[in-house]
Scaffold this motif. Structure first.
Motif, PDB file in Angstrom:
ATOM      1  N   GLN A 170       0.831  -1.196   0.000  1.00 43.45           N
ATOM      2  CA  GLN A 170       0.000   0.000   0.000  1.00 43.45           C
ATOM      3  C   GLN A 170       0.874   1.259   0.000  1.00 43.45           C
ATOM      4  OE1 GLN A 170      -3.373   0.231  -0.187  1.00 43.45           O
ATOM      5  NE2 GLN A 170      -3.245  -1.972  -0.575  1.00 43.45           N
ATOM      6  N   TYR A 224      -1.990   5.244  -8.824  1.00 36.53           N
ATOM      7  CA  TYR A 224      -3.200   5.494  -9.598  1.00 36.53           C
ATOM      8  C   TYR A 224      -2.886   5.574 -11.088  1.00 36.53           C
ATOM      9  CZ  TYR A 224      -7.371   7.884 -11.314  1.00 36.53           C
ATOM     10  OH  TYR A 224      -8.494   8.218 -12.030  1.00 36.53           O
ATOM     11  N   LYS A 262       2.324   4.896   0.869  1.00 37.77           N
ATOM     12  CA  LYS A 262       2.377   5.564   2.166  1.00 37.77           C
ATOM     13  C   LYS A 262       2.347   7.083   2.048  1.00 37.77           C
ATOM     14  CE  LYS A 262       4.929   1.738   4.243  1.00 37.77           C
ATOM     15  NZ  LYS A 262       4.760   0.872   3.087  1.00 37.77           N
ATOM     16  N   THR A 263       2.620   7.618   0.876  1.00 35.06           N
ATOM     17  CA  THR A 263       2.604   9.063   0.705  1.00 35.06           C
ATOM     18  C   THR A 263       1.665   9.421  -0.434  1.00 35.06           C
ATOM     19  OG1 THR A 263       4.399   9.129  -0.913  1.00 35.06           O
ATOM     20  CG2 THR A 263       5.035   9.126   1.424  1.00 35.06           C
ATOM     21  N   GLN A 264       1.310  10.701  -0.521  1.00 33.17           N
ATOM     22  CA  GLN A 264       0.418  11.163  -1.586  1.00 33.17           C
ATOM     23  C   GLN A 264       1.056  10.945  -2.948  1.00 33.17           C
ATOM     24  OE1 GLN A 264      -0.788  15.236  -1.273  1.00 33.17           O
ATOM     25  NE2 GLN A 264      -2.390  15.048  -2.817  1.00 33.17           N
ATOM     26  N   ALA A 265       2.370  11.169  -3.038  1.00 35.78           N
ATOM     27  CA  ALA A 265       3.074  10.964  -4.311  1.00 35.78           C
ATOM     28  C   ALA A 265       2.998   9.505  -4.738  1.00 35.78           C
ATOM     29  CB  ALA A 265       4.527  11.401  -4.173  1.00 35.78           C
ATOM     30  N   GLU A 266       3.174   8.611  -3.773  1.00 32.24           N
ATOM     31  CA  GLU A 266       3.090   7.187  -4.085  1.00 32.24           C
ATOM     32  C   GLU A 266       1.678   6.812  -4.526  1.00 32.24           C
ATOM     33  OE1 GLU A 266       6.472   5.171  -1.191  1.00 32.24           O
ATOM     34  OE2 GLU A 266       4.476   5.539  -0.398  1.00 32.24           O
ATOM     35  N   MET A 267       0.679   7.410  -3.899  1.00 34.67           N
ATOM     36  CA  MET A 267      -0.709   7.120  -4.271  1.00 34.67           C
ATOM     37  C   MET A 267      -1.006   7.589  -5.694  1.00 34.67           C
ATOM     38  SD  MET A 267      -2.746   8.006  -0.726  1.00 34.67           S
ATOM     39  CE  MET A 267      -4.325   7.616  -1.453  1.00 34.67           C
ATOM     40  N   LEU A 268      -0.492   8.775  -6.049  1.00 37.74           N
ATOM     41  CA  LEU A 268      -0.702   9.289  -7.402  1.00 37.74           C
ATOM     42  C   LEU A 268      -0.008   8.408  -8.431  1.00 37.74           C
ATOM     43  CD1 LEU A 268      -0.280  13.127  -6.759  1.00 37.74           C
ATOM     44  CD2 LEU A 268      -2.390  11.927  -7.393  1.00 37.74           C
TER      45      LEU A 268
END
Length: 247
Positions: A117, A128, A119-125
């Motif tokens: 999963q 995605y 852990k940071t917003q950059a990783e989430m973007l």
């Protein structure tokens, strides 16, 4: 026993029919028969979709003759259905071990998924964006497969019906058996299962009722011809022969 009873395959916790046969000291062909009996019962009960989700037919290569043979992957629920009838004290011990291993491997899979999963917003973007690219790739593959399948179906619809359709069906089943490295009678079982799924029916039960009613001991091709179902059967056999590899 050091054999791994349960494993992770495509993010699912499963066992397989070879493992079940070895652990319960049974012939693999008998375990296959037990599995297919459960699948047939699910089809009769209108639960064919559940059967497809929990019993996945695949193949394995024999280490000695290098031929490819059929086996099944089983979820915990599918394993429970099949092993329900194995009731000796030793079999009960093995079922407990399987259940414990399913639980342990599910926990292991959950840990793996959590570790992945972001852990940071950059990783989430980034995740995605990767998912969007992968989704577009999969959609393109699906569209290509649909085009290929439709082309095959169109060709089947234009088949020259001059000749013996029963012979044609038998030859297609024989080719499927050679293609998958399985005996001819197992190829027929696969065909019956595919036909039942495609047309929401029970071919063997209908044939047996026909035999009981008429007293004519007809083969499957003869029964299909009597019922006017040979062209439908050839469509199913063609799909079996040209089945695309799952994405």
């Amino acid at each position: 026993m050091n054999k791994q009873l349960v494993f992770i395959d495509n993010n699912r916790v499963v066992t397989d029919s070879l493992t079940v046969a070895e652990v319960f000291n049974k012939e693999h062909r008998n375990v296959l028969a037990d599995i297919e009996n459960q699948i047939n019962k699910l089809n009769e009960a209108g639960e064919a979709k559940w059967g497809l989700l929990n019993f996945q037919q695949t193949q394995y290569q024999h280490p000695q003759n290098k031929q490819w043979y059929k086996k099944y992957l089983l979820t915990e629920e599918a394993f429970t259905l099949v092993a329900f009838a194995y009731t000796t004290p030793e079999a009960m011990k093995m079922k407990v071990r399987f259940i414990e291993e399913f639980k342990r491997m599910k926990e292991e899979l959950q840990k793996r998924q959590q570790s992945l999963q972001p852990k940071t917003q950059a990783e989430m973007l980034l995740l995605y964006a990767q998912q969007m690219v992968e989704q577009e790739r999969r959609m393109k593959q699906i569209e290509e497969q649909v085009t290929v399948v439709q082309h095959r179906l169109d060709n089947i619809d234009r088949i020259d019906t001059i000749g013996d359709l029963r012979q044609r069906l038998n030859k297609m089943i024989q080719r499927y058996a050679r293609q998958n490295g399985i005996p001819f009678n197992y190829a027929w079982k696969d065909f019956v299962q595919a036909f039942n799924t495609a047309y929401r029916t029970n071919l063997e039960l209908r044939r047996q009722n026909y035999i009981n009613k008429t007293g004519k001991d007809v083969s499957r091709p003869q029964f299909l011809e009597e019922m006017g179902l040979l062209e439908d059967a050839i469509r199913v056999a063609d799909k079996m022969l040209n089945r695309e590899v799952a994405i």
